[in-house]
Every structure is written in structure tokens, then in C-alpha cells.
Scaffold this motif. Sequence first.
Motif, PDB file in Angstrom:
ATOM      1  N   HIS A   1     -51.972  55.529  21.300  1.00 13.05           N
ATOM      2  CA  HIS A   1     -52.614  56.841  21.348  1.00 13.05           C
ATOM      3  C   HIS A   1     -53.982  56.702  22.019  1.00 13.05           C
ATOM      4  CE1 HIS A   1     -54.435  60.618  20.157  1.00 13.05           C
ATOM      5  NE2 HIS A   1     -53.220  61.054  19.893  1.00 13.05           N
ATOM      6  N   PRO A   2     -54.334  57.640  22.897  1.00 13.49           N
ATOM      7  CA  PRO A   2     -55.602  57.522  23.634  1.00 13.49           C
ATOM      8  C   PRO A   2     -56.829  57.354  22.746  1.00 13.49           C
ATOM      9  CG  PRO A   2     -54.244  59.261  24.576  1.00 13.49           C
ATOM     10  CD  PRO A   2     -53.547  58.799  23.331  1.00 13.49           C
ATOM     11  N   TRP A   3     -56.861  57.987  21.577  1.00  9.03           N
ATOM     12  CA  TRP A   3     -58.022  57.813  20.698  1.00  9.03           C
ATOM     13  C   TRP A   3     -58.234  56.343  20.364  1.00  9.03           C
ATOM     14  CZ3 TRP A   3     -56.486  61.991  16.529  1.00  9.03           C
ATOM     15  CH2 TRP A   3     -56.569  63.265  17.108  1.00  9.03           C
ATOM     16  N   VAL A   4     -57.151  55.636  20.119  1.00  5.09           N
ATOM     17  CA  VAL A   4     -57.246  54.237  19.701  1.00  5.09           C
ATOM     18  C   VAL A   4     -57.689  53.348  20.851  1.00  5.09           C
ATOM     19  CG1 VAL A   4     -55.860  52.260  18.966  1.00  5.09           C
ATOM     20  CG2 VAL A   4     -55.645  54.443  17.782  1.00  5.09           C
TER      21      VAL A   4
ATOM     22  N   LEU B   1     -53.582  43.436  17.756  1.00  4.76           N
ATOM     23  CA  LEU B   1     -52.729  44.434  18.394  1.00  4.76           C
ATOM     24  C   LEU B   1     -51.892  45.172  17.347  1.00  4.76           C
ATOM     25  CD1 LEU B   1     -52.138  45.404  21.285  1.00  4.76           C
ATOM     26  CD2 LEU B   1     -50.218  43.805  21.330  1.00  4.76           C
ATOM     27  N   GLU B   2     -51.406  44.444  16.352  1.00  6.31           N
ATOM     28  CA  GLU B   2     -50.647  45.075  15.269  1.00  6.31           C
ATOM     29  C   GLU B   2     -51.527  46.056  14.499  1.00  6.31           C
ATOM     30  OE1 GLU B   2     -49.359  41.681  13.108  1.00  6.31           O
ATOM     31  OE2 GLU B   2     -47.788  41.135  14.543  1.00  6.31           O
ATOM     32  N   GLN B   3     -52.785  45.670  14.276  1.00  2.00           N
ATOM     33  CA  GLN B   3     -53.697  46.558  13.561  1.00  2.00           C
ATOM     34  C   GLN B   3     -54.011  47.810  14.390  1.00  2.00           C
ATOM     35  OE1 GLN B   3     -57.139  44.457  12.119  1.00  2.00           O
ATOM     36  NE2 GLN B   3     -55.933  43.055  10.848  1.00  2.00           N
ATOM     37  N   LEU B   4     -54.172  47.627  15.692  1.00  3.74           N
ATOM     38  CA  LEU B   4     -54.366  48.791  16.553  1.00  3.74           C
ATOM     39  C   LEU B   4     -53.165  49.732  16.484  1.00  3.74           C
ATOM     40  CD1 LEU B   4     -55.927  47.719  19.988  1.00  3.74           C
ATOM     41  CD2 LEU B   4     -57.016  48.934  18.111  1.00  3.74           C
TER      42      LEU B   4
ATOM     43  N   LYS C   1     -63.018  55.896  15.741  1.00  9.27           N
ATOM     44  CA  LYS C   1     -62.632  56.968  16.655  1.00  9.27           C
ATOM     45  C   LYS C   1     -61.583  57.882  16.018  1.00  9.27           C
ATOM     46  CE  LYS C   1     -62.154  58.980  20.754  1.00  9.27           C
ATOM     47  NZ  LYS C   1     -63.184  59.900  21.290  1.00  9.27           N
ATOM     48  N   VAL C   2     -60.599  57.303  15.353  1.00 10.86           N
ATOM     49  CA  VAL C   2     -59.569  58.113  14.690  1.00 10.86           C
ATOM     50  C   VAL C   2     -60.203  58.968  13.601  1.00 10.86           C
ATOM     51  CG1 VAL C   2     -57.466  58.038  13.285  1.00 10.86           C
ATOM     52  CG2 VAL C   2     -57.719  56.488  15.231  1.00 10.86           C
TER      53      VAL C   2
ATOM     54  N   ARG D   1     -51.549  59.580  15.969  1.00 11.12           N
ATOM     55  CA  ARG D   1     -50.508  60.514  16.416  1.00 11.12           C
ATOM     56  C   ARG D   1     -50.201  61.529  15.324  1.00 11.12           C
ATOM     57  NH1 ARG D   1     -48.844  58.869  21.273  1.00 11.12           N
ATOM     58  NH2 ARG D   1     -48.944  56.631  21.725  1.00 11.12           N
ATOM     59  N   TRP D   2     -50.171  61.077  14.085  1.00  9.70           N
ATOM     60  CA  TRP D   2     -49.923  62.011  12.986  1.00  9.70           C
ATOM     61  C   TRP D   2     -51.019  63.067  12.918  1.00  9.70           C
ATOM     62  CZ3 TRP D   2     -48.317  58.107   8.574  1.00  9.70           C
ATOM     63  CH2 TRP D   2     -47.000  57.680   8.807  1.00  9.70           C
ATOM     64  N   VAL D   3     -52.258  62.644  13.059  1.00 10.45           N
ATOM     65  CA  VAL D   3     -53.374  63.596  13.017  1.00 10.45           C
ATOM     66  C   VAL D   3     -53.300  64.540  14.210  1.00 10.45           C
ATOM     67  CG1 VAL D   3     -55.885  63.842  13.144  1.00 10.45           C
ATOM     68  CG2 VAL D   3     -54.881  62.037  11.723  1.00 10.45           C
TER      69      VAL D   3
END
Length: 247
Positions: free
Chosen positions: A116-119, A226-229, A142-143, A237-239
Motif C-alpha cells: 500500500h502506498p502509505w506504507v 519486509l514481513e512487518q511492512l 504513516k498508517v 488497505r483495510w483503513v
Amino acid sequence: MSIDIPWARAELAKFIELTAMYRPADPPGVLSVSSQLSNRGSPSEIVASAHVVEQILDRVLPRWRSEVSDSRNKTVNRWSQHREAAQRADVALARDAEIRARLGDDAPQLSAGLMHPWVWEGARALWRSGHFREAVTAAARKVNAEAQNKIARRDVGETKLFQRVYSLEAPKPDQPRLRLMPDDGSDTYRSVHRGAMAFAEGCYAGIRNPNSHEDGLPELPENEALEQLAAFSLLARWVDNATLVTA
């Protein structure tokens, strides 16, 4: 959105050709003993091409600035680092799937650039410099900020924020909700929102807080970061896709 591989390879090939070194021919009637080399392309052509190529490299080889040597004599060719990175990226685009299949590991791979672009916007700068733990923390912030923007509140954040927005209680004048599906009274509706609340709490309590508050922690391995991201990408995406419900 996936990379347009033929287009990207064409842009890389153009840059590689423009930055090739050659010895210009002597003017008619002049014999030069100079060994001065020049790029085949003009400075303006190379700069314009580099603008596009850098963005391709950032997608294909996110750490090219630190992993590709920049120690060569820049008085000979100031574009040597870009040129080598472009050559590597071209091979990666052309043969990555083949290499993974031949080496016995053609499993799907995560790409931070496709999250997701925010991340990725939050993490990009720190990630490229190898500060993976700080990059994840920046993505988490950012999220959180984007969730606050969506509900137009700044007085609550992180775990408490998501506990409130995904609460199954009806919205109140000062407490809007985020809904991932219409309220049809089903167990699925209740499960989805309880799960989103618990997932967000896990992201901030289990990932963001330790990364931010523990001094002396070793740097995260890139694959673990990367997994944490990816966890924060799913939350983002849910938000982003949720419907805002107000009283």
C-alpha cells in the motif's frame, strides 16, 4: 501495479547506450594523442534518461545506491554507478523468474514497492539506507496518521484509535467508525471488525512499540522487516477501503 518489463528494459538499454564511453574521432587533418573518453550521449540526454532509470532501479534494486560500488573514478565517467546498476537491473528483469526456477525456489516474492502506498511512502527513504527497523516504524506512523486523517481526529492514535474505529458499537457524534462491510447482523460482520481491531493492536503492540522503544536492538534482517511492512500494508488497505460511518 506490476512493472512493464519490456518498457523498463528499453529504458535501461537506452541509458546504458547513452553512458557508454568512447574516444571521439579526431577532427579532419588533426592528429591527437589524447586518450580522453566521452559518453556517447549528450549531458542533457543522459540526465533526462537518468530521471526515469533511477525510478526503475528503485523498484527493481531498492538498495542499489548502497550495494553497487560508487568508488570508481567519477572524472572518467560520473555515471558508472548508475550504469552498473542499470546492467544488473536489466538482468534481474530478464532472468529473475528463470533464476529462481533453476535454483529450486520459484515461490512468490514480496515487493515493498507493491505494498500500500502509505506504507512504502513512509518507509522508502530509511529502507534504501538499510535502516529497516526505523523504516517499519515510519510506515506504522504513516498508517496511523492516515487513519487519523480519515476520521478527522488527532486526539487518539494507534491502538486506542483502532479500538474505537472498529468498535461494534454504533458511532457517536465524536466517535466515527470504520466499516469493512455493511452491518447485516451476521457473525461474519462481527468477526471481521473484531479481527481488524485485534490485528491493529498486534501491529502496534507487537511490532511498532518494540521497534520504537527498545534501545540497543540489532538491525532487523531485511526479510523480517519486509514481513512487518506487509502487516502494516494489510492494515492500511483495510483503513483505506473502509467506509466512514458517522452519527
